[in-house]
Design an enzyme around this catalytic site. Structure first.
Site, PDB file in Angstrom:
ATOM      1  N   GLU A 122       0.813  -1.218   0.000  1.00 19.87           N
ATOM      2  CA  GLU A 122       0.000   0.000   0.000  1.00 19.87           C
ATOM      3  C   GLU A 122       0.845   1.266   0.000  1.00 19.87           C
ATOM      4  OE1 GLU A 122      -3.026  -0.122  -0.715  1.00 19.87           O
ATOM      5  OE2 GLU A 122      -3.260  -2.285  -0.466  1.00 19.87           O
ATOM      6  N   ASP A 207      -1.739  -2.476  -9.233  1.00 19.08           N
ATOM      7  CA  ASP A 207      -2.404  -3.751  -8.988  1.00 19.08           C
ATOM      8  C   ASP A 207      -2.611  -4.544 -10.274  1.00 19.08           C
ATOM      9  OD1 ASP A 207      -2.534  -2.913  -6.397  1.00 19.08           O
ATOM     10  OD2 ASP A 207      -4.659  -2.416  -6.432  1.00 19.08           O
TER      11      ASP A 207
END
Length: 673
Positions: A122, A207
């Site tokens: 993250e 991602d």
């Protein structure tokens, strides 16, 4: 000439549902490797969470064979990271090093070389991790360009990598370009390629799931040929060359020195805010954006930090602090199984919430508690642990824990002397794994519009999607003023009904539900609490005594003062089950549905749970009114709006005229009737 540095990061929550992992493989991971394998000139970097990579190597031979082939011909570079995808800044230095080395060992075993860089989960940067990266032989990592913009770097100054240091240890840091993250694969491929060609060094690492798993992306990326067309045209551009991150470092010098703030990407910081501050930040951003570029406005305004999720969601903080306490014993226990359970409990997904379900997903919390309970069982066998009095969650007030081979319980003195953890040790399951209903920043912005709303060109990212608030979800938008634990004390008007109580649409006359209780006594099998508070202005003392036995809990509640006329006492339990739809309530054959149930009772309440293969029996010493209702939350995820059962509320209402002494016995029996 332009250099394009591209990478994909692929992750699934540890032990996610098999069907969810299979869907990700079929719709995203395999097709993206399949397409890119046909373009050998296209070089890129890859990161997979350790457990997911290991699963693919063992169970998905066609995908793993592609990975090996592309690795052997140097088309891809593997990045490491924390094996179970923890937020590195949220765990100890020893665990950071242990998780990084574990994934580096796996990559070396599978592909013959150790990773030089890591994917930072993250993109949560903190200087405290830098020395551990250096100790593990890690040369570089990546964050967002937002990190650099926060401290004054311009977009043009973010086309390359920088050096940073902490205590003399150094690491190289690449800024990921937000504009490219939002373009790939959502905008027409020509637009994305033109944006890349406009930069000297274009950096995109994001991602892998958005290449097929996110809503509408599979059709766009594969059925309509976006990815193949993008890579084909990119490789045919004479002015663009693709390169892996390690190769770029070998052939380019650093742009200079950079010290970065403790942040993640901008959206994550905003999600970590409480509702009021998030709405204020959104308003301030709109004002600033009227005077400057929105990205510049974000960097000037700043945002929250990831760890604030642990303040925003006490349930996440409870899991986190339980994990940290167990982590401290890794060195002393010297049990590899114990270490693995603790490492699994560090997986990041359960600790936060934004555009993904996170803490709102019961299965993620169930998994986290299973790891914690398994580790707790090993710790108890090694040390004889039977409980403690300690402020382990750092809320300023001591928690009391009781433990035997069948049950482990944690009581919060700050939150009404209630039970906040109730573990069935042999089953590895926390029956108290409920979630308080909170007002989220997006609740006020939810709008009813068609999901297939037209977009200019391309498709929308999940960050820009507009979701539909169904009538059912709208009706479920209720918010709690207290934490949803068990043995929560309420004083309300006798005319209060189930609907008002469940919606928190009644007047609370006492200050006990979320008031501070004092510890009177605590030992391995017993804990007693009291609070001298008020009910409608009258001084009232409430005494709670919990006694733990094998597969049983006995509770005595003593209210010393008579009630004001027209009031009643309600004792509320909130229990969590793995499959709420399978639970059978046998009291007067009442079934559970979203409408709930209310009736008078003087009999034992039985709850049959086929998942745990147990029956729970709850009995009281006097007649009462029983309220039962599923606890439903409304949250957003990448798929839309989720109406989700977090547990079941079981409330016992008592009308009394004098001092009240209640006795409750809860017993667990093998087998579900």
């Amino acid at each position: 000439m332009s250099t394009f540095l591209f990478g994909i990061h692929c992750h699934q929550p540890v032990d996610n549902f098999d069907h969810a992992v299979l869907e990700a493989i079929e719709r995203s991971y395999f097709p993206v490797f399949d397409v890119l394998s046909r373009h050998e000139k296209f070089r890129f970097s890859v990161h997979f969470s350790g457990w997911l990579l290991e699963k693919i190597a063992a169970d998905v031979p066609h995908l793993f064979a592609l990975m090996q082939t592309m690795s052997a011909r140097n088309q891809i570079e593997w990045l490491g990271g924390g094996y179970y995808e923890p937020i590195l800044a949220s765990i100890s230095s020893a665990d950071r090093r242990g998780q990084i080395e574990k994934l580096s060992d796996l990559i070396e075993k599978l592909f013959g070389r150790r990773p030089r860089g890591i994917w930072l989960t993250e993109r949560v940067w903190s200087d405290e991790i830098l020395s551990d990266l250096a100790a593990c032989g890690i040369e570089y990592t990546l964050v967002d360009d937002y990190h650099f913009h926060r401290v004054g770097f311009t977009p043009r100054e973010c086309e390359g990598y920088y050096l940073s240091e902490c205590g003399g240890d150094t690491v190289k840091i690449f800024p990921i370009h937000k504009d490219l993250r939002y373009r790939l694969p959502f905008s027409p491929h020509e637009d994305a390629i033109n944006a890349i060609e406009s930069m000297d060094t274009a950096i995109c690492f994001d991602d892998g799931e958005k290449f097929g798993l996110w809503p509408h992306t599979h059709e766009w990326v594969y059925d309509q040929g976006w990815l193949d067309a993008f890579v084909t045209q990119l490789c045919n551009r004479d002015r663009i060359t693709t390169m892996r991150f390690g190769d770029y470092i070998d052939s380019n010098t650093a742009l200079g020195l950079a010290y970065l703030p403790n942040v993640s990407y901008y959206e994550m910081g905003n999600w970590s805010y409480g509702t009021k501050r998030a709405l204020q930040a959104d308003s301030a951003l709109k004002i600033l954006s009227g005077h400057m570029n929105p990205d510049e406005a974000q960097s000037v305004l700043g945002g929250g930090i990831w760890k604030n999720f642990l303040v925003k969601y006490p349930e996440a903080n409870h899991i986190h602090k339980r994990m940290l306490r167990l982590s401290k014993h890794i060195g002393a226990i010297r049990d590899e199984t114990y270490r693995e359970w603790v490492y699994k409990a560090q997986t990041n997904d359960v600790f936060w919430h934004g555009v993904f379900g996170g803490i709102y997903l019961p299965n993620l919390r169930d998994n986290a508690y299973r790891y914690i309970i398994e580790a707790q069982s090993i710790l108890s066998r090694h040390t004889g642990f039977r409980g403690e009095v300690e402020d382990f969650d750092l809320d300023g007030y001591a928690e009391v824990s009781l433990c035997d081979p069948t049950l482990h319980m944690v009581f919060s003195t700050r939150n009404g002397g209630m039970i906040v953890e109730l573990d069935r040790m042999e089953r590895g399951f926390n029956l108290q794994n409920t979630l308080t209903r909170r007002r989220e920043f997006y609740h006020s912005a939810l709008c009813a519009m068609h999901e297939n709303q037209e977009h200019a060109e391309g498709i929308q990212t999940i960050h820009h999607a507009h979701h539909v608030l169904t009538p059912e979800a709208s009706d479920a938008l209720h918010f709690d003023f207290y934490r949803r634990g068990s043995f929560v004390d309420h004083f309300c008007a006798q005319e209060t009904d189930l609907s008002a109580f469940y919606r928190c649409g009644y007047t609370e006359y006492g200050d006990f539900a979320n008031g501070v209780f004092e510890i009177v006594s605590a030992r391995s099998d017993q804990a007693r609490f009291e609070r001298r508070g008020h009910v409608d202005g009258t001084a009232v003392r409430l005494d709670k005594n919990y006694r733990l036995e094998k597969d049983a809990l006995e509770v005595t509640l003593q209210i010393d003062s008579p009630p004001r006329e027209g009031l009643m006492y309600v004792c509320e339990l909130n229990l969590h089950f793995a499959n709420l739809s399978d639970i059978r309530i046998r009291s007067q054959e009442i079934s559970i549905d979203t409408a709930g149930a209310s009736f008078d009772s003087d009999s034992e309440l039985t709850i049959c749970d086929p998942y745990l293969k147990e029956t729970i029996r709850i009995g009281w010493n006097c007649k009462h009114t029983l309220w039962i209702h599923p606890v439903m939350s409304v949250s957003q995820s990448e798929g839309g709006i989720d109406l989700m059962a977090q547990g079941i509320m079981i409330a016992f209402a008592f009308v009394y005229e004098d001092a009240l002494k209640l006795e409750c016995a809860i017993r667990w029996e093998r087998g579900a009737e």
